[in-house]
Design an enzyme around this catalytic site. Structure first.
Site, short mmCIF file in Angstrom:
data_model
loop_
_atom_site.label_atom_id
_atom_site.label_comp_id
_atom_site.label_asym_id
_atom_site.label_seq_id
_atom_site.Cartn_x
_atom_site.Cartn_y
_atom_site.Cartn_z
N LYS A 35 85.70 -50.93 -107.05
CA LYS A 35 86.21 -49.95 -106.14
C LYS A 35 86.58 -48.71 -106.74
O LYS A 35 86.51 -47.57 -106.20
CB LYS A 35 87.45 -50.74 -105.37
CG LYS A 35 86.87 -51.68 -104.55
CD LYS A 35 88.14 -52.69 -103.85
CE LYS A 35 87.56 -53.67 -103.26
NZ LYS A 35 88.50 -55.00 -102.88
N GLN A 92 94.59 -55.99 -104.07
CA GLN A 92 93.43 -57.00 -104.27
C GLN A 92 94.00 -58.29 -103.68
O GLN A 92 94.84 -58.98 -104.48
CB GLN A 92 92.84 -56.96 -105.49
CG GLN A 92 91.62 -57.88 -105.60
CD GLN A 92 90.43 -57.38 -104.64
OE1 GLN A 92 90.16 -56.29 -104.69
NE2 GLN A 92 89.99 -58.34 -104.23
N ASP A 149 92.88 -50.75 -96.25
CA ASP A 149 92.26 -52.24 -95.99
C ASP A 149 92.37 -52.69 -94.56
O ASP A 149 92.04 -53.69 -94.28
CB ASP A 149 92.94 -53.10 -97.03
CG ASP A 149 91.86 -54.03 -97.65
OD1 ASP A 149 90.74 -53.76 -97.63
OD2 ASP A 149 92.27 -54.99 -98.34
#
Ligand code: NDP
Length: 294
Positions: free
Chosen positions: A54, A98, A121
Protein backbone atom coordinates in the site's frame (compact mmCIF):
# COMPACT_ATOMS: atom_id res chain seq x y z
CA UNK A 1 -13.91 -20.85 -21.67
CA UNK A 2 -16.50 -18.52 -23.12
CA UNK A 3 -16.74 -15.83 -20.43
CA UNK A 4 -15.02 -12.50 -20.88
CA UNK A 5 -12.14 -12.22 -18.41
CA UNK A 6 -12.42 -9.14 -16.20
CA UNK A 7 -8.83 -7.96 -15.93
CA UNK A 8 -8.60 -6.27 -12.52
CA UNK A 9 -4.93 -5.49 -12.99
CA UNK A 10 -5.56 -3.54 -16.20
CA UNK A 11 -8.51 -1.67 -14.66
CA UNK A 12 -6.44 -0.85 -11.57
CA UNK A 13 -3.52 0.40 -13.68
CA UNK A 14 -5.81 2.63 -15.67
CA UNK A 15 -7.42 4.05 -12.50
CA UNK A 16 -3.92 4.58 -11.07
CA UNK A 17 -2.96 6.65 -14.13
CA UNK A 18 -6.04 8.84 -13.64
CA UNK A 19 -5.24 9.27 -9.94
CA UNK A 20 -1.61 10.22 -10.69
CA UNK A 21 -2.75 12.68 -13.38
CA UNK A 22 -5.03 14.46 -10.89
CA UNK A 23 -2.30 15.06 -8.29
CA UNK A 24 -0.60 18.14 -9.85
CA UNK A 25 -3.87 20.12 -9.63
CA UNK A 26 -4.18 19.20 -5.94
CA UNK A 27 -0.54 20.13 -5.31
CA UNK A 28 -0.99 23.46 -7.10
CA UNK A 29 -3.79 24.37 -4.68
CA UNK A 30 -2.30 22.98 -1.48
CA UNK A 31 1.47 22.81 -1.98
CA UNK A 32 1.50 19.12 -1.06
CA UNK A 33 0.43 15.66 -2.17
CA UNK A 34 -2.40 13.68 -0.57
CA UNK A 35 -1.04 11.64 2.34
CA UNK A 36 -1.87 8.08 3.39
CA UNK A 37 -0.90 6.71 6.82
CA UNK A 38 -0.86 2.94 7.22
CA UNK A 39 -0.61 1.40 10.68
CA UNK A 40 0.61 -2.14 11.26
CA UNK A 41 0.58 -3.78 14.68
CA UNK A 42 2.77 -6.85 15.06
CA UNK A 43 4.69 -8.85 12.49
CA UNK A 44 2.16 -11.01 10.68
CA UNK A 45 3.93 -11.80 7.39
CA UNK A 46 0.85 -11.36 5.15
CA UNK A 47 -0.08 -8.05 6.83
CA UNK A 48 3.49 -6.79 6.41
CA UNK A 49 3.29 -7.51 2.69
CA UNK A 50 -0.09 -5.71 2.38
CA UNK A 51 1.15 -2.66 4.30
CA UNK A 52 4.34 -2.46 2.28
CA UNK A 53 2.46 -2.73 -1.01
CA UNK A 54 0.00 0.00 0.00
CA UNK A 55 2.82 2.39 0.93
CA UNK A 56 4.70 1.53 -2.26
CA UNK A 57 1.65 2.14 -4.44
CA UNK A 58 0.93 5.50 -2.76
CA UNK A 59 4.51 6.63 -3.44
CA UNK A 60 4.44 5.28 -7.00
CA UNK A 61 1.38 7.39 -7.78
CA UNK A 62 2.99 10.48 -6.21
CA UNK A 63 1.23 10.53 -2.84
CA UNK A 64 2.90 10.83 0.56
CA UNK A 65 3.05 7.63 2.55
CA UNK A 66 3.49 7.39 6.32
CA UNK A 67 4.06 3.90 7.65
CA UNK A 68 3.82 3.17 11.38
CA UNK A 69 4.69 -0.19 12.90
CA UNK A 70 3.84 -0.99 16.54
CA UNK A 71 5.05 -4.11 18.32
CA UNK A 72 2.81 -7.21 18.62
CA UNK A 73 2.48 -6.44 22.35
CA UNK A 74 1.15 -2.88 21.77
CA UNK A 75 -1.70 -1.88 24.08
CA UNK A 76 -4.98 -0.17 23.22
CA UNK A 77 -3.83 3.19 24.66
CA UNK A 78 -0.64 3.19 22.60
CA UNK A 79 -2.56 2.51 19.39
CA UNK A 80 -5.29 5.05 20.20
CA UNK A 81 -2.68 7.70 20.90
CA UNK A 82 -1.07 7.05 17.50
CA UNK A 83 -4.50 7.35 15.85
CA UNK A 84 -5.07 10.66 17.68
CA UNK A 85 -1.71 11.94 16.37
CA UNK A 86 -2.59 10.93 12.81
CA UNK A 87 -6.06 12.49 13.14
CA UNK A 88 -4.38 15.78 14.07
CA UNK A 89 -1.66 15.62 11.39
CA UNK A 90 -2.65 17.83 8.46
CA UNK A 91 -0.35 16.01 6.06
CA UNK A 92 -2.40 12.84 6.59
CA UNK A 93 -5.63 12.61 4.57
CA UNK A 94 -6.24 8.89 5.01
CA UNK A 95 -5.62 6.46 7.86
CA UNK A 96 -5.68 2.71 7.42
CA UNK A 97 -5.19 0.31 10.31
CA UNK A 98 -4.20 -3.08 8.91
CA UNK A 99 -6.54 -5.82 10.16
CA UNK A 100 -6.65 -8.24 11.86
CA UNK A 101 -5.20 -6.70 15.03
CA UNK A 102 -3.60 -8.81 17.79
CA UNK A 103 -6.19 -10.30 20.17
CA UNK A 104 -5.59 -7.84 23.04
CA UNK A 105 -6.78 -4.92 20.87
CA UNK A 106 -10.40 -3.92 20.29
CA UNK A 107 -10.65 -3.43 16.49
CA UNK A 108 -14.02 -1.69 16.53
CA UNK A 109 -12.86 0.84 19.14
CA UNK A 110 -9.69 1.48 17.12
CA UNK A 111 -11.56 1.97 13.84
CA UNK A 112 -14.12 4.17 15.58
CA UNK A 113 -11.30 6.41 16.84
CA UNK A 114 -10.26 7.32 13.29
CA UNK A 115 -11.52 10.72 12.14
CA UNK A 116 -14.35 9.70 9.72
CA UNK A 117 -13.02 12.30 7.24
CA UNK A 118 -9.80 10.20 7.07
CA UNK A 119 -11.50 6.78 7.08
CA UNK A 120 -10.18 5.67 3.69
CA UNK A 121 -10.85 2.00 4.49
CA UNK A 122 -14.55 2.90 4.83
CA UNK A 123 -14.99 0.78 7.97
CA UNK A 124 -15.91 3.50 10.49
CA UNK A 125 -19.54 3.22 11.68
CA UNK A 126 -20.10 6.74 10.28
CA UNK A 127 -18.95 5.59 6.82
CA UNK A 128 -21.13 2.46 7.02
CA UNK A 129 -24.09 4.58 8.17
CA UNK A 130 -23.63 7.10 5.38
CA UNK A 131 -23.54 4.29 2.82
CA UNK A 132 -26.69 2.70 4.26
CA UNK A 133 -28.40 6.11 4.31
CA UNK A 134 -27.53 6.82 0.68
CA UNK A 135 -25.25 9.74 1.62
CA UNK A 136 -21.92 10.35 -0.11
CA UNK A 137 -18.91 9.13 1.85
CA UNK A 138 -15.86 6.91 1.88
CA UNK A 139 -16.72 3.35 0.86
CA UNK A 140 -14.89 0.16 1.86
CA UNK A 141 -12.17 -0.46 -0.73
CA UNK A 142 -12.90 -4.03 -1.86
CA UNK A 143 -16.63 -3.55 -2.55
CA UNK A 144 -15.86 -0.21 -4.23
CA UNK A 145 -13.36 -1.95 -6.51
CA UNK A 146 -15.93 -4.68 -7.27
CA UNK A 147 -18.50 -2.06 -8.23
CA UNK A 148 -16.01 -0.36 -10.55
CA UNK A 149 -15.42 -3.71 -12.28
CA UNK A 150 -19.16 -4.43 -12.53
CA UNK A 151 -19.85 -1.02 -14.05
CA UNK A 152 -17.04 -1.52 -16.55
CA UNK A 153 -18.67 -4.75 -17.77
CA UNK A 154 -22.35 -3.96 -17.46
CA UNK A 155 -22.71 -0.18 -17.59
CA UNK A 156 -26.04 0.19 -15.80
CA UNK A 157 -26.85 -2.49 -13.22
CA UNK A 158 -30.44 -1.33 -12.75
CA UNK A 159 -33.00 -4.11 -12.42
CA UNK A 160 -30.48 -6.95 -12.26
CA UNK A 161 -30.83 -9.73 -9.68
CA UNK A 162 -27.64 -9.79 -7.57
CA UNK A 163 -26.46 -12.17 -4.89
CA UNK A 164 -23.68 -11.33 -2.45
CA UNK A 165 -22.36 -14.43 -0.70
CA UNK A 166 -20.86 -13.23 2.59
CA UNK A 167 -22.08 -10.61 5.06
CA UNK A 168 -18.93 -9.19 6.64
CA UNK A 169 -18.63 -5.51 7.50
CA UNK A 170 -15.53 -5.40 5.29
CA UNK A 171 -17.02 -6.85 2.08
CA UNK A 172 -20.48 -8.42 2.03
CA UNK A 173 -22.61 -5.76 3.72
CA UNK A 174 -21.15 -2.69 1.95
CA UNK A 175 -21.21 -4.60 -1.35
CA UNK A 176 -24.92 -5.29 -0.93
CA UNK A 177 -25.55 -1.61 -0.12
CA UNK A 178 -23.65 -0.49 -3.21
CA UNK A 179 -25.61 -2.88 -5.44
CA UNK A 180 -28.87 -1.70 -3.92
CA UNK A 181 -27.85 1.88 -4.68
CA UNK A 182 -27.28 0.75 -8.28
CA UNK A 183 -30.92 -0.42 -8.32
CA UNK A 184 -30.15 -4.13 -8.29
CA UNK A 185 -32.49 -6.49 -6.46
CA UNK A 186 -30.09 -7.83 -3.86
CA UNK A 187 -29.93 -11.07 -1.90
CA UNK A 188 -27.32 -11.50 0.85
CA UNK A 189 -26.32 -15.10 1.58
CA UNK A 190 -24.22 -16.39 4.48
CA UNK A 191 -23.20 -19.59 6.24
CA UNK A 192 -26.77 -20.30 7.43
CA UNK A 193 -28.34 -19.78 3.99
CA UNK A 194 -30.30 -22.81 2.77
CA UNK A 195 -30.20 -23.93 -0.86
CA UNK A 196 -27.34 -21.61 -1.86
CA UNK A 197 -26.87 -23.23 -5.28
CA UNK A 198 -30.47 -22.47 -6.31
CA UNK A 199 -30.19 -18.89 -5.11
CA UNK A 200 -26.93 -18.30 -6.98
CA UNK A 201 -28.49 -19.82 -10.11
CA UNK A 202 -31.10 -17.05 -10.22
CA UNK A 203 -28.58 -14.19 -10.08
CA UNK A 204 -27.44 -12.01 -12.97
CA UNK A 205 -24.61 -10.72 -10.76
CA UNK A 206 -22.73 -12.96 -8.31
CA UNK A 207 -20.29 -11.49 -5.79
CA UNK A 208 -18.61 -14.30 -3.85
CA UNK A 209 -16.93 -13.16 -0.61
CA UNK A 210 -16.87 -16.04 1.83
CA UNK A 211 -13.32 -17.42 1.83
CA UNK A 212 -14.38 -20.99 0.93
CA UNK A 213 -12.09 -22.38 -1.76
CA UNK A 214 -13.96 -23.03 -5.05
CA UNK A 215 -17.27 -23.69 -3.30
CA UNK A 216 -19.39 -22.07 -6.01
CA UNK A 217 -19.51 -24.47 -8.95
CA UNK A 218 -19.93 -23.69 -12.63
CA UNK A 219 -23.32 -25.46 -12.65
CA UNK A 220 -24.55 -22.85 -10.12
CA UNK A 221 -23.90 -19.95 -12.50
CA UNK A 222 -26.76 -18.62 -14.63
CA UNK A 223 -25.70 -18.50 -18.30
CA UNK A 224 -24.34 -15.04 -19.08
CA UNK A 225 -24.09 -13.93 -15.42
CA UNK A 226 -21.31 -11.60 -14.28
CA UNK A 227 -19.18 -13.18 -11.55
CA UNK A 228 -16.95 -11.22 -9.17
CA UNK A 229 -14.81 -13.52 -7.05
CA UNK A 230 -13.51 -11.75 -3.94
CA UNK A 231 -12.45 -14.88 -2.07
CA UNK A 232 -8.80 -15.81 -1.69
CA UNK A 233 -7.78 -19.17 -0.26
CA UNK A 234 -4.38 -20.78 -0.37
CA UNK A 235 -4.58 -24.46 -1.40
CA UNK A 236 -1.96 -27.05 -2.35
CA UNK A 237 -2.28 -28.51 -5.86
CA UNK A 238 0.26 -30.94 -7.26
CA UNK A 239 2.57 -30.10 -4.37
CA UNK A 240 2.37 -26.35 -5.08
CA UNK A 241 0.63 -23.71 -2.95
CA UNK A 242 -1.69 -21.64 -5.15
CA UNK A 243 -4.32 -18.98 -4.59
CA UNK A 244 -7.91 -19.81 -5.55
CA UNK A 245 -11.18 -17.94 -5.24
CA UNK A 246 -14.60 -18.90 -3.90
CA UNK A 247 -15.71 -19.82 -7.43
CA UNK A 248 -14.55 -22.87 -9.37
CA UNK A 249 -13.07 -20.75 -12.13
CA UNK A 250 -12.77 -23.18 -15.06
CA UNK A 251 -16.34 -24.49 -14.87
CA UNK A 252 -17.85 -21.08 -14.02
CA UNK A 253 -16.10 -19.48 -17.00
CA UNK A 254 -18.03 -21.85 -19.30
CA UNK A 255 -21.33 -20.46 -18.10
CA UNK A 256 -20.65 -16.87 -17.03
CA UNK A 257 -20.76 -13.89 -19.37
CA UNK A 258 -17.82 -12.29 -17.55
CA UNK A 259 -15.71 -13.37 -14.59
CA UNK A 260 -12.78 -12.13 -12.49
CA UNK A 261 -9.74 -14.39 -12.10
CA UNK A 262 -8.00 -15.08 -8.77
CA UNK A 263 -5.38 -13.67 -8.55
CA UNK A 264 -5.53 -10.63 -10.85
CA UNK A 265 -9.20 -9.70 -10.39
CA UNK A 266 -10.48 -8.00 -7.27
CA UNK A 267 -7.12 -7.80 -5.42
CA UNK A 268 -5.50 -5.09 -7.56
CA UNK A 269 -8.73 -3.06 -7.47
CA UNK A 270 -8.79 -3.15 -3.66
CA UNK A 271 -5.45 -1.41 -3.35
CA UNK A 272 -6.26 1.11 -6.10
CA UNK A 273 -9.61 1.90 -4.45
CA UNK A 274 -7.61 2.78 -1.33
CA UNK A 275 -5.56 5.25 -3.38
CA UNK A 276 -8.80 6.58 -4.90
CA UNK A 277 -10.31 7.04 -1.43
CA UNK A 278 -7.19 8.85 -0.22
CA UNK A 279 -7.46 11.27 -3.13
CA UNK A 280 -11.18 11.83 -2.46
CA UNK A 281 -10.59 12.32 1.30
CA UNK A 282 -7.79 14.82 0.56
CA UNK A 283 -10.13 16.90 -1.62
CA UNK A 284 -13.10 16.76 0.75
CA UNK A 285 -10.96 17.72 3.76
CA UNK A 286 -9.89 20.84 1.87
CA UNK A 287 -13.43 21.62 0.77
CA UNK A 288 -12.57 20.95 -2.90
CA UNK A 289 -14.88 19.06 -5.27
CA UNK A 290 -13.34 15.59 -5.67
CA UNK A 291 -12.39 14.53 -9.20
CA UNK A 292 -14.68 11.90 -10.76
CA UNK A 293 -12.32 9.18 -11.93
CA UNK A 294 -14.69 6.33 -12.80
P1 NDP B 1 -15.25 -13.08 6.74
O1 NDP B 1 -14.70 -14.37 7.25
O2 NDP B 1 -15.32 -11.91 7.65
O3 NDP B 1 -16.73 -13.34 6.20
C1 NDP B 1 -17.04 -14.47 5.45
C2 NDP B 1 -18.51 -14.46 5.15
O4 NDP B 1 -18.79 -15.60 4.34
C3 NDP B 1 -19.40 -14.55 6.39
O5 NDP B 1 -20.49 -13.68 6.28
C4 NDP B 1 -19.84 -16.02 6.39
O6 NDP B 1 -21.15 -16.23 6.92
C5 NDP B 1 -19.86 -16.33 4.91
N1 NDP B 1 -19.66 -17.76 4.69
C6 NDP B 1 -18.67 -18.53 5.20
N2 NDP B 1 -18.83 -19.81 4.79
C7 NDP B 1 -19.93 -19.82 4.02
C8 NDP B 1 -20.62 -20.85 3.32
N3 NDP B 1 -20.20 -22.11 3.34
N4 NDP B 1 -21.73 -20.51 2.62
C9 NDP B 1 -22.17 -19.23 2.59
N5 NDP B 1 -21.55 -18.21 3.23
C10 NDP B 1 -20.46 -18.52 3.95
O7 NDP B 1 -14.42 -12.76 5.44
P2 NDP B 1 -14.23 -11.37 4.60
O8 NDP B 1 -15.54 -10.82 4.23
O9 NDP B 1 -13.26 -10.51 5.31
O10 NDP B 1 -13.48 -11.96 3.33
C11 NDP B 1 -14.09 -12.91 2.50
C12 NDP B 1 -13.07 -13.45 1.52
O11 NDP B 1 -12.63 -12.38 0.69
C13 NDP B 1 -11.81 -14.04 2.15
O12 NDP B 1 -11.37 -15.10 1.36
C14 NDP B 1 -10.81 -12.90 2.07
O13 NDP B 1 -9.47 -13.36 2.03
C15 NDP B 1 -11.21 -12.30 0.76
N6 NDP B 1 -10.84 -10.88 0.61
C16 NDP B 1 -10.18 -10.52 -0.51
C17 NDP B 1 -9.85 -9.21 -0.73
C18 NDP B 1 -9.17 -8.85 -1.99
O14 NDP B 1 -8.74 -7.73 -2.12
N7 NDP B 1 -9.07 -9.76 -2.95
C19 NDP B 1 -10.14 -8.18 0.26
C20 NDP B 1 -10.93 -8.63 1.37
C21 NDP B 1 -11.25 -9.95 1.54
P3 NDP B 1 -21.52 -15.93 8.46
O15 NDP B 1 -21.66 -14.46 8.58
O16 NDP B 1 -22.81 -16.66 8.64
O17 NDP B 1 -20.40 -16.48 9.28
Amino acid sequence: MCARLIDGKAHANSLGERIAASLPAFAAQTGRAPGLAVVLVGNDAASEVYVRSKGKMARKLGMDSFEHVLPESAGQEELLSLIAELNADNRVDGILVQLPLPAQLDSLAVISAIDPAKDVDGLHPVSAGRLASGLPGLVSCTPLGCLMLLRSVLGSLAGLDAIVVGRSILVGKPMAQLLLAENCTVMIAHSRTKGLAEKVRRADVVVAAMGQAEMIKGTWIKPGATVIDVGTSRVVRNGRAILVGDVEFASAARSAGAITPVPGGVGPMTIMSLMHNTLIAAHLRKGFAPPRLW
